[in-house]
Each structure stands twice: as structure tokens, then as C-alpha cells.
Motif scaffolding. Structure first.
Motif, PDB file in Angstrom:
ATOM      1  N   ARG A   6       0.829  -1.210   0.000  1.00  0.00           N
ATOM      2  CA  ARG A   6       0.000   0.000   0.000  1.00  0.00           C
ATOM      3  C   ARG A   6       0.857   1.250   0.000  1.00  0.00           C
ATOM      4  O   ARG A   6       0.546   2.243  -0.657  1.00  0.00           O
ATOM      5  CB  ARG A   6      -0.924  -0.011   1.227  1.00  0.00           C
ATOM      6  N   VAL A  69      -3.779  -7.804  -3.161  1.00  0.00           N
ATOM      7  CA  VAL A  69      -4.433  -6.687  -3.855  1.00  0.00           C
ATOM      8  C   VAL A  69      -5.755  -6.301  -3.196  1.00  0.00           C
ATOM      9  O   VAL A  69      -6.022  -5.098  -2.994  1.00  0.00           O
ATOM     10  CB  VAL A  69      -4.620  -7.025  -5.347  1.00  0.00           C
ATOM     11  N   PRO A  70      -6.656  -7.246  -2.828  1.00  0.00           N
ATOM     12  CA  PRO A  70      -7.896  -6.831  -2.155  1.00  0.00           C
ATOM     13  C   PRO A  70      -7.652  -6.107  -0.838  1.00  0.00           C
ATOM     14  O   PRO A  70      -8.302  -5.097  -0.544  1.00  0.00           O
ATOM     15  CB  PRO A  70      -8.632  -8.159  -1.938  1.00  0.00           C
ATOM     16  N   GLN A  71      -6.707  -6.630  -0.039  1.00  0.00           N
ATOM     17  CA  GLN A  71      -6.429  -5.990   1.246  1.00  0.00           C
ATOM     18  C   GLN A  71      -5.852  -4.596   1.059  1.00  0.00           C
ATOM     19  O   GLN A  71      -6.183  -3.671   1.804  1.00  0.00           O
ATOM     20  CB  GLN A  71      -5.461  -6.852   2.056  1.00  0.00           C
ATOM     21  N   THR A  73      -6.404  -2.594  -1.441  1.00  0.00           N
ATOM     22  CA  THR A  73      -7.511  -1.733  -1.845  1.00  0.00           C
ATOM     23  C   THR A  73      -8.340  -1.324  -0.636  1.00  0.00           C
ATOM     24  O   THR A  73      -8.770  -0.165  -0.519  1.00  0.00           O
ATOM     25  CB  THR A  73      -8.394  -2.457  -2.866  1.00  0.00           C
ATOM     26  N   GLY A  74      -8.563  -2.280   0.272  1.00  0.00           N
ATOM     27  CA  GLY A  74      -9.299  -1.954   1.494  1.00  0.00           C
ATOM     28  C   GLY A  74      -8.552  -0.972   2.369  1.00  0.00           C
ATOM     29  O   GLY A  74      -9.155  -0.054   2.944  1.00  0.00           O
ATOM     30  N   TRP A  76      -6.492   1.297   1.311  1.00  0.00           N
ATOM     31  CA  TRP A  76      -6.575   2.601   0.652  1.00  0.00           C
ATOM     32  C   TRP A  76      -7.931   3.248   0.903  1.00  0.00           C
ATOM     33  O   TRP A  76      -8.006   4.444   1.227  1.00  0.00           O
ATOM     34  CB  TRP A  76      -6.336   2.424  -0.849  1.00  0.00           C
ATOM     35  N   LEU A  77      -9.010   2.481   0.776  1.00  0.00           N
ATOM     36  CA  LEU A  77     -10.343   3.029   1.028  1.00  0.00           C
ATOM     37  C   LEU A  77     -10.492   3.447   2.490  1.00  0.00           C
ATOM     38  O   LEU A  77     -11.103   4.474   2.796  1.00  0.00           O
ATOM     39  CB  LEU A  77     -11.401   1.996   0.668  1.00  0.00           C
ATOM     40  N   SER A  92     -10.061  -3.311   5.134  1.00  0.00           N
ATOM     41  CA  SER A  92      -9.247  -4.288   4.421  1.00  0.00           C
ATOM     42  C   SER A  92      -9.881  -5.667   4.487  1.00  0.00           C
ATOM     43  O   SER A  92      -9.934  -6.396   3.481  1.00  0.00           O
ATOM     44  CB  SER A  92      -7.836  -4.326   5.018  1.00  0.00           C
ATOM     45  N   MET A  95     -13.005  -5.782   2.169  1.00  0.00           N
ATOM     46  CA  MET A  95     -12.680  -5.864   0.748  1.00  0.00           C
ATOM     47  C   MET A  95     -12.196  -7.268   0.386  1.00  0.00           C
ATOM     48  O   MET A  95     -12.535  -7.802  -0.683  1.00  0.00           O
ATOM     49  CB  MET A  95     -11.623  -4.828   0.400  1.00  0.00           C
ATOM     50  N   ASN A  96     -11.401  -7.870   1.256  1.00  0.00           N
ATOM     51  CA  ASN A  96     -10.943  -9.238   1.014  1.00  0.00           C
ATOM     52  C   ASN A  96     -12.131 -10.199   0.962  1.00  0.00           C
ATOM     53  O   ASN A  96     -12.195 -11.078   0.093  1.00  0.00           O
ATOM     54  CB  ASN A  96      -9.972  -9.665   2.105  1.00  0.00           C
TER      55      ASN A  96
END
Length: 212
Positions: A6, A69-71, A73-74, A76-77, A92, A95-96
Motif C-alpha cells: 500500500r 491486492v484486495p487488502q 484496496t481496502g 486505501w479506502l 481491508s 474488501m478481502n
């Protein structure tokens, strides 16, 4: 590792405020039973990017960043919506969970056989636990299920015609992604041998696929 990706920082320097709230739950007996009051007290603690401590992650450094990648993205959000360490952590996890459920749903939809098995696999307590965590194992499990579903579709699909490269693309793509996610899962790729030789079409195509 997801934190490092991240922040594009591979030195394993983690903000101390990222670890302190969780260490408090683990190390202190009074936090063994988590209450809503204790949770919200931790949630109010902001992220401090100025103070960093070194944490080593040697066991995860050898793997590809793909399953994180999913974590990421979480994370970041969570950073966009809140400066709370705890809410970033839960974003995180959420999103996962979302990505893993989507992959398992796609696997169930794509496979022509054993759909109840795929459904029960995704509903097992261990799978649900991994899906709703920040561990890369959730993505690994879901991607493995999707790869097997694509293999079963290529091997046991209703269309008896030889498979074109377009129809084989999902098998090749998911197999390559699975190899990137966890190298020790390489033997699962051998499930491609279930596809009958006649389904592969010409001998030239079959030779290329077997060699790849």
C-alpha cells in the motif's frame, strides 16, 4: 506485506500506531474479552505516520503481492474514509471478503459439475474465516476453486466441439494467477490433464498446451 505494498515501502517499517492497538488486545489480559467500549476506544485512535518501528515479515516476502491486492484496496479506502487504524483494518477485511465471495460465486457459476461441493467448500468455517481476514489464504482458496471450475468446464462442458483458444483462455489465465499466488500450489495445475485430448483439437495445439 499488504501495508508495505500500500505504501510502496519494502523496508518493513510499520507505523507504530498500526500495531499498538492490536498489541494491546493480544498482550493485556483485560482485553481478552473485547467489548464495544474497548473497540470504540481503539477506533478513536488516529494513525500516526510520523512514528515508525521496524517489523520483519520474512515468511511473506517470498510470495507474489497478487493475493494482497484486495487488502491493499481496502487499506486505501479505509485511509480515504477515516484516519482510524481499526476502521482501516476492517475495511481491508471487508474488501478481502467481497473479492473472495465474488471469486467463489464465479467458480460455482462456471463449473458444470460438483456445484454443491464448491458451495459447501465456500461455506466451511475455515474458508469463511480466511475470506474475512487480511490473510492471502482467502484469495488463494477462492482462486484455486475458480481454476478447478474452469478445468471442469473445459473437460466436462456440454459443448462437444474442440476447445478454441478463446475458451481455453480462462483456464490458462487462472492457472497462471494461481501460480503467482502461491508457488507450492503448482501441482494443482496438473488438473489440466483431466481435459481429454480430443477436446484440445489439433495435435499442434495440444503440444503447445502441454508444454506450457
Amino acid at each position: 506485506t499488504a501495508y508495505e505494498i500500500r505504501n510502496c515501502d519494502w523496508s518493513s517499517d510499520v507505523c507504530s500506531s498500526d500495531l499498538d492497538p492490536f498489541a494491546r488486545f493480544v498482550q493485556n489480559p483485560q482485553y481478552k474479552i473485547v467489548t464495544w467500549k474497548s473497540m470504540f476506544s481503539v477506533a478513536r485512535e488516529p494513525l500516526n505516520l510520523d512514528v515508525r518501528t521496524y517489523e520483519s515479515f520474512p515468511n511473506s516476502a517470498i510470495f507474489s503481492p497478487l493475493p494482497y491486492v484486495p487488502q491493499v484496496t481496502g487499506f486505501w479506502l479505509g485511509r480515504v474514509l477515516s484516519d482510524s487504524v481499526l476502521w482501516t483494518f476492517y475495511a481491508s477485511r471487508a474488501m478481502n471478503l467481497l473479492i473472495c465471495v465474488l471469486l467463489m460465486t464465479l467458480a460455482i457459476e462456471r463449473t458444470p459439475i460438483l456445484r454443491p461441493f464448491f458451495l459447501l467448500l465456500g461455506l466451511t468455517p475455515m474458508c469463511l474465516h480466511q475470506f474475512a481476514s487480511v490473510s492471502p489464504d482467502g484469495v488463494t482458496i477462492a482462486l484455486t476453486a475458480l481454476f478447478l471450475a474452469e478445468v471442469f468446464r473445459a473437460a466436462f462442458g456440454l459443448d462437444p466441439a474442440p476447445l478454441s483458444w478463446r475458451k481455453l483462455a480462462p483456464v490458462l489465465i487462472t492457472g497462471a494467477l494461481l501460480g503467482l499466488v502461491k508457488q507450492s500450489y503448482f501441482p494443482i495445475v496438473l488438473a489440466f490433464a483431466l481435459v481429454p485430448h480430443a477436446r484440445l483439437g489439433t495435435d499442434r495445439k495440444s503440444t503447445r498446451l502441454n508444454s506450457s
